[in-house]
Design an enzyme around this catalytic site. Structure first.
Site, PDB file in Angstrom:
ATOM      1  N   ARG A  37       0.824  -1.216   0.000  1.00 56.69           N
ATOM      2  CA  ARG A  37       0.000   0.000   0.000  1.00 56.69           C
ATOM      3  C   ARG A  37       0.862   1.273   0.000  1.00 56.69           C
ATOM      4  O   ARG A  37       0.435   2.291  -0.544  1.00 56.69           O
ATOM      5  CB  ARG A  37      -0.942  -0.006   1.206  1.00 56.69           C
ATOM      6  N   LYS A 201     -18.415 -16.659   4.059  1.00 50.22           N
ATOM      7  CA  LYS A 201     -19.872 -16.614   4.178  1.00 50.22           C
ATOM      8  C   LYS A 201     -20.626 -16.145   2.949  1.00 50.22           C
ATOM      9  O   LYS A 201     -20.222 -15.196   2.280  1.00 50.22           O
ATOM     10  CB  LYS A 201     -20.236 -15.669   5.326  1.00 50.22           C
ATOM     11  N   GLY A 355      -7.897  -7.944  -0.088  1.00 56.16           N
ATOM     12  CA  GLY A 355      -8.157  -8.781   1.072  1.00 56.16           C
ATOM     13  C   GLY A 355      -7.401 -10.096   1.047  1.00 56.16           C
ATOM     14  O   GLY A 355      -6.228 -10.145   0.688  1.00 56.16           O
ATOM     15  N   GLY A 378     -12.530  -4.511   1.175  1.00 51.72           N
ATOM     16  CA  GLY A 378     -13.912  -4.071   1.392  1.00 51.72           C
ATOM     17  C   GLY A 378     -14.395  -3.149   0.289  1.00 51.72           C
ATOM     18  O   GLY A 378     -15.519  -3.276  -0.202  1.00 51.72           O
TER      19      GLY A 378
HETATM   20  P1  AMP Z   1     -13.843 -13.799   3.872  1.00 49.35           P
HETATM   21  O1  AMP Z   1     -13.275 -12.928   4.963  1.00 49.35           O
HETATM   22  O2  AMP Z   1     -15.300 -13.987   3.937  1.00 49.35           O
HETATM   23  O3  AMP Z   1     -13.354 -13.416   2.486  1.00 49.35           O
HETATM   24  O4  AMP Z   1     -13.265 -15.254   4.153  1.00 49.35           O
HETATM   25  C1  AMP Z   1     -11.896 -15.547   4.162  1.00 49.35           C
HETATM   26  C2  AMP Z   1     -11.677 -16.686   5.090  1.00 49.35           C
HETATM   27  O5  AMP Z   1     -12.515 -17.766   4.708  1.00 49.35           O
HETATM   28  C3  AMP Z   1     -10.275 -17.216   5.099  1.00 49.35           C
HETATM   29  O6  AMP Z   1      -9.677 -16.942   6.327  1.00 49.35           O
HETATM   30  C4  AMP Z   1     -10.438 -18.713   4.895  1.00 49.35           C
HETATM   31  O7  AMP Z   1      -9.649 -19.485   5.759  1.00 49.35           O
HETATM   32  C5  AMP Z   1     -11.910 -18.928   5.191  1.00 49.35           C
HETATM   33  N1  AMP Z   1     -12.429 -20.119   4.518  1.00 49.35           N
HETATM   34  C6  AMP Z   1     -12.302 -20.467   3.235  1.00 49.35           C
HETATM   35  N2  AMP Z   1     -12.860 -21.657   2.999  1.00 49.35           N
HETATM   36  C7  AMP Z   1     -13.364 -22.087   4.156  1.00 49.35           C
HETATM   37  C8  AMP Z   1     -14.042 -23.278   4.566  1.00 49.35           C
HETATM   38  N3  AMP Z   1     -14.314 -24.255   3.690  1.00 49.35           N
HETATM   39  N4  AMP Z   1     -14.419 -23.391   5.853  1.00 49.35           N
HETATM   40  C9  AMP Z   1     -14.126 -22.400   6.734  1.00 49.35           C
HETATM   41  N5  AMP Z   1     -13.491 -21.266   6.423  1.00 49.35           N
HETATM   42  C10 AMP Z   1     -13.112 -21.120   5.150  1.00 49.35           C
END
Ligand code: AMP
Length: 398
Positions: A37, A201, A355, A378
């Site tokens: 950054r 999620k 991210g 974000g």
């Molecule tokens: P996000 O912040 O929603 O973009 O999610 C990123 C995070 O999702 C990372 O830290 C990953 O370790 C987690 N992640 C990816 N796949 C899975 C999974 N199958 N089960 C649980 N966590 C996951």
């Protein structure tokens, strides 16, 4: 093209220019562990120095929650920016950001000199877009430049409030570049256009899925959020991440894809583990076999990785946001590596939306093979949702 005035449209000679940067870098024991950054901010700062502006930099760092926290001081950034710019960067160490040090330092500035203010989030008003702090920031300058893409989805004093009290508010080169790359990819893509969404999620990516399904040829779903889709199709997902409230949404999205003639790819197999641990016992299970209780999916399986890599290889534009599995654990990184590798190998426009996926590409050594890696997780996500970014809206129109 972004229809906002930029640093190319103004004359800053002899003027005090406040530049909102995104210097929100990871620190460990006072040392910067990823300076992407800082490097990304250099073109705008160098241009303003070369044009004879008095360059006052500001940024937030971490979440001090409106109080001075010494471990979140921007002092290490001042030091590193001085090295990167090859000239002194005077650090104004006021815990109230616009204090006696900052005012005196700005008063003493000569053309082409650089001052950095303390962490804007030391002030509680910053994240509330309060009037008093916005006015204090504006009182330091004659021209305002917003180059902080990483904060553009927030309306804070230092990127939005301040623009109400200065005559000239423009965007910097990084902001222009981010919006141009993401905007062109999403709104004017060379086809086939493939988007890859992963991460934990469905609930946090819901609007992105909705918006991108209108634009892409193929939408690939991986990561924890894939299990809500698999559950919606009736497969057993064991103890995998699951959002019951989004099962109907997943069904709706699959129906929407079908009716629009878009491909929506979900995993055909899963790397299952008997605990959330890199040392867990693992096995590959197909959708039909399903996962029993006591097992959870931590990565896409090998067949899925191949299927996704093949879909990426056909693309002329790829946008990727969110890992395919728990890539932080080496035994569950294969799916994320496969996707990143496929993107790195193709002759196409490849964009990573910041991210975790940016971290993964950097960590896995594919970063320099991508067309563009966004500095804002974000912000790029909200852009992909089709939302206006307040930090951009606030700048003067062309
Ligand atoms: P996000 O912040 O929603 O973009 O999610 C990123 C995070 O999702 C990372 O830290 C990953 O370790 C987690 N992640 C990816 N796949 C899975 C999974 N199958 N089960 C649980 N966590 C996951």
């Amino acid at each position: 093209m972004l229809n906002k005035k930029s640093v190319d449209d103004i004359n800053v000679k002899g003027k005090k220019v406040l530049v909102r940067c995104d210097f929100n870098v990871p620190l460990q024991d006072g040392k910067i562990t990823d300076e992407n950054r800082l490097v990304a901010a250099l073109p705008t700062i160098k241009k303003l120095i070369a044009d004879g502006g008095k360059v006052i930099l500001c940024s937030h760092l971490g979440k001090p929650k409106g109080e001075p926290k010494p471990e979140l001081s921007l002092a290490p950034v001042a030091e590193r920016m001085a090295e990167l710019l090859g000239q002194p960067v005077k650090f104004a160490a006021d815990t109230n950001v616009v204090g006696e040090n900052a005012k005196a330092a700005v008063e003493a500035m000569k053309d082409g000199e650089v001052v950095l203010l303390e962490n804007t989030r030391y002030r509680a008003e910053e994240t509330k877009n309060g009037e008093a702090f916005s006015k204090e920031l504006a009182s330091l300058c004659e021209v305002f430049v917003n180059d902080a893409f990483g904060t553009a989805h927030r309306a804070h004093c230092s990127n939005v409030g301040v623009t109400e009290y200065v005559d000239t508010a423009v965007v910097g080169y990084l902001m222009q570049k981010e919006i141009d790359f993401l905007g062109n990819a999403v709104n004017n893509p060379e086809r086939p256009f493939v988007a890859i969404l992963g991460g934990s999620k469905v609930s946090s990516k819901i609007s992105v899925i909705d918006n991108l399904l209108e634009k892409v040829d193929t939408l690939i779903i991986g990561g924890g959020m894939a299990f809500t889709f698999l559950a919606a199709k009736g497969y057993a997902i064991g103890d995998s991440l699951f959002e019951e409230d989004y099962v109907q949404y997943a069904k709706d999205m699959m129906a929407k894809a079908e009716s629009k003639g878009k491909k929506l790819l979900i995993p055909v197999d899963t790397m299952a583990a008997d605990k959330f641990d890199n040392a867990a016992n693992t096995k590959v299970v197909t959708d039909e076999e399903g996962l029993e209780a006591g097992w959870l999916g931590l990565d896409i399986g090998p067949k899925t990785a191949e299927l996704y890599a093949d879909a990426v290889k056909e693309a002329k534009t790829v946008v990727w946001n969110g890992p395919m599995g728990c890539f932080e654990m080496s035994n569950f990184a294969a799916g994320t590596i496969a996707v990143a590798k496929a993107m790195a190998e193709i002759d196409a426009t490849t964009i990573i939306g910041g991210g975790d996926s940016a971290a993964a590409a950097n960590q896995l050594g594919f970063a320099d093979k991508m067309t563009h890696i966004s500095t804002g997780g974000g912000a790029s996500l909200e852009f992909l949702e089709g939302k206006d970014l307040p930090g951009v809206v606030a700048a003067n129109d062309k």
